[in-house]
Motif scaffolding. Structure first.
Motif, PDB file in Angstrom:
ATOM      1  N   UNK A  44     -16.040 -10.118  -9.262  1.00  0.00           N
ATOM      2  CA  UNK A  44     -16.858  -9.798  -8.095  1.00  0.00           C
ATOM      3  C   UNK A  44     -16.365  -8.518  -7.446  1.00  0.00           C
ATOM      4  N   UNK A  45     -17.051  -8.082  -6.405  1.00  0.00           N
ATOM      5  CA  UNK A  45     -16.768  -6.807  -5.755  1.00  0.00           C
ATOM      6  C   UNK A  45     -15.357  -6.755  -5.166  1.00  0.00           C
ATOM      7  N   UNK A  46     -14.928  -7.817  -4.523  1.00  0.00           N
ATOM      8  CA  UNK A  46     -13.596  -7.847  -3.943  1.00  0.00           C
ATOM      9  C   UNK A  46     -12.502  -7.708  -4.994  1.00  0.00           C
ATOM     10  N   UNK A  47     -12.717  -8.315  -6.147  1.00  0.00           N
ATOM     11  CA  UNK A  47     -11.743  -8.220  -7.226  1.00  0.00           C
ATOM     12  C   UNK A  47     -11.711  -6.814  -7.809  1.00  0.00           C
ATOM     13  N   UNK A  48     -12.862  -6.167  -7.885  1.00  0.00           N
ATOM     14  CA  UNK A  48     -12.918  -4.782  -8.364  1.00  0.00           C
ATOM     15  C   UNK A  48     -12.173  -3.871  -7.403  1.00  0.00           C
ATOM     16  N   UNK A  49     -12.356  -4.095  -6.106  1.00  0.00           N
ATOM     17  CA  UNK A  49     -11.667  -3.278  -5.101  1.00  0.00           C
ATOM     18  C   UNK A  49     -10.155  -3.439  -5.244  1.00  0.00           C
ATOM     19  N   UNK A  50      -9.669  -4.656  -5.424  1.00  0.00           N
ATOM     20  CA  UNK A  50      -8.235  -4.880  -5.590  1.00  0.00           C
ATOM     21  C   UNK A  50      -7.718  -4.248  -6.872  1.00  0.00           C
ATOM     22  N   UNK A  51      -8.475  -4.325  -7.953  1.00  0.00           N
ATOM     23  CA  UNK A  51      -8.074  -3.721  -9.220  1.00  0.00           C
ATOM     24  C   UNK A  51      -7.948  -2.212  -9.087  1.00  0.00           C
ATOM     25  N   UNK A  52      -8.936  -1.581  -8.450  1.00  0.00           N
ATOM     26  CA  UNK A  52      -8.894  -0.132  -8.233  1.00  0.00           C
ATOM     27  C   UNK A  52      -7.751   0.229  -7.290  1.00  0.00           C
ATOM     28  N   UNK A  53      -7.523  -0.588  -6.263  1.00  0.00           N
ATOM     29  CA  UNK A  53      -6.428  -0.337  -5.326  1.00  0.00           C
ATOM     30  C   UNK A  53      -5.079  -0.333  -6.035  1.00  0.00           C
ATOM     31  N   UNK A  54      -4.824  -1.322  -6.885  1.00  0.00           N
ATOM     32  CA  UNK A  54      -3.548  -1.376  -7.592  1.00  0.00           C
ATOM     33  C   UNK A  54      -3.405  -0.220  -8.584  1.00  0.00           C
ATOM     34  N   UNK A  55      -4.498   0.170  -9.210  1.00  0.00           N
ATOM     35  CA  UNK A  55      -4.454   1.308 -10.124  1.00  0.00           C
ATOM     36  C   UNK A  55      -4.146   2.597  -9.370  1.00  0.00           C
ATOM     37  N   UNK A  56      -4.813   2.805  -8.241  1.00  0.00           N
ATOM     38  CA  UNK A  56      -4.559   3.996  -7.437  1.00  0.00           C
ATOM     39  C   UNK A  56      -3.165   3.969  -6.828  1.00  0.00           C
ATOM     40  N   UNK A  57      -2.661   2.800  -6.474  1.00  0.00           N
ATOM     41  CA  UNK A  57      -1.309   2.678  -5.951  1.00  0.00           C
ATOM     42  C   UNK A  57      -0.276   3.106  -6.985  1.00  0.00           C
ATOM     43  N   UNK A  58      -0.472   2.702  -8.221  1.00  0.00           N
ATOM     44  CA  UNK A  58       0.444   3.087  -9.294  1.00  0.00           C
ATOM     45  C   UNK A  58       0.419   4.595  -9.525  1.00  0.00           C
ATOM     46  N   UNK A  59      -0.767   5.177  -9.561  1.00  0.00           N
ATOM     47  CA  UNK A  59      -0.893   6.615  -9.801  1.00  0.00           C
ATOM     48  C   UNK A  59      -0.363   7.411  -8.621  1.00  0.00           C
ATOM     49  N   UNK A  60      -0.683   6.998  -7.404  1.00  0.00           N
ATOM     50  CA  UNK A  60      -0.216   7.742  -6.230  1.00  0.00           C
ATOM     51  C   UNK A  60       1.296   7.660  -6.079  1.00  0.00           C
ATOM     52  N   UNK A  61       1.899   6.555  -6.468  1.00  0.00           N
ATOM     53  CA  UNK A  61       3.349   6.432  -6.418  1.00  0.00           C
ATOM     54  C   UNK A  61       4.000   7.433  -7.363  1.00  0.00           C
ATOM     55  N   UNK A  62       3.425   7.610  -8.533  1.00  0.00           N
ATOM     56  CA  UNK A  62       3.978   8.580  -9.482  1.00  0.00           C
ATOM     57  C   UNK A  62       3.813  10.009  -8.971  1.00  0.00           C
TER      58      UNK A  62
END
Length: 73
Positions: A44-62
């Protein structure tokens, strides 16, 4: 950069393991790929938002660590 490389390496290993297990169970390659992608079709939409958030968190940390490393030199 090492963390992103390790992340992609582990991702490719788990994908290949999942596909290999499905093939050993007697499914065709297209069915194995369908089983692999099925969870992404039903989220669902909320799960997609969390998935994108964790992906962006990993990239932004690097990116943050690379900028910090360049600034310290």
């Amino acid at each position: 950069m090492k963390v992103l490389g390790i992340f992609l390496f582990i991702l490719s290993l788990t994908i290949s393991l999942t596909i290999l297990m499905d093939i050993l169970l007697g499914f065709t390659l297209s069915q194995a790929m369908s089983h692999l992608l099925n969870p992404f079709w039903v989220i669902e939409t909320g799960e997609i938002v969390m998935l994108v958030f964790f992906l962006l968190l990993t990239i932004s940390q690097q990116i943050f660590f690379l900028k910090k490393k360049k600034a310290s030199k």
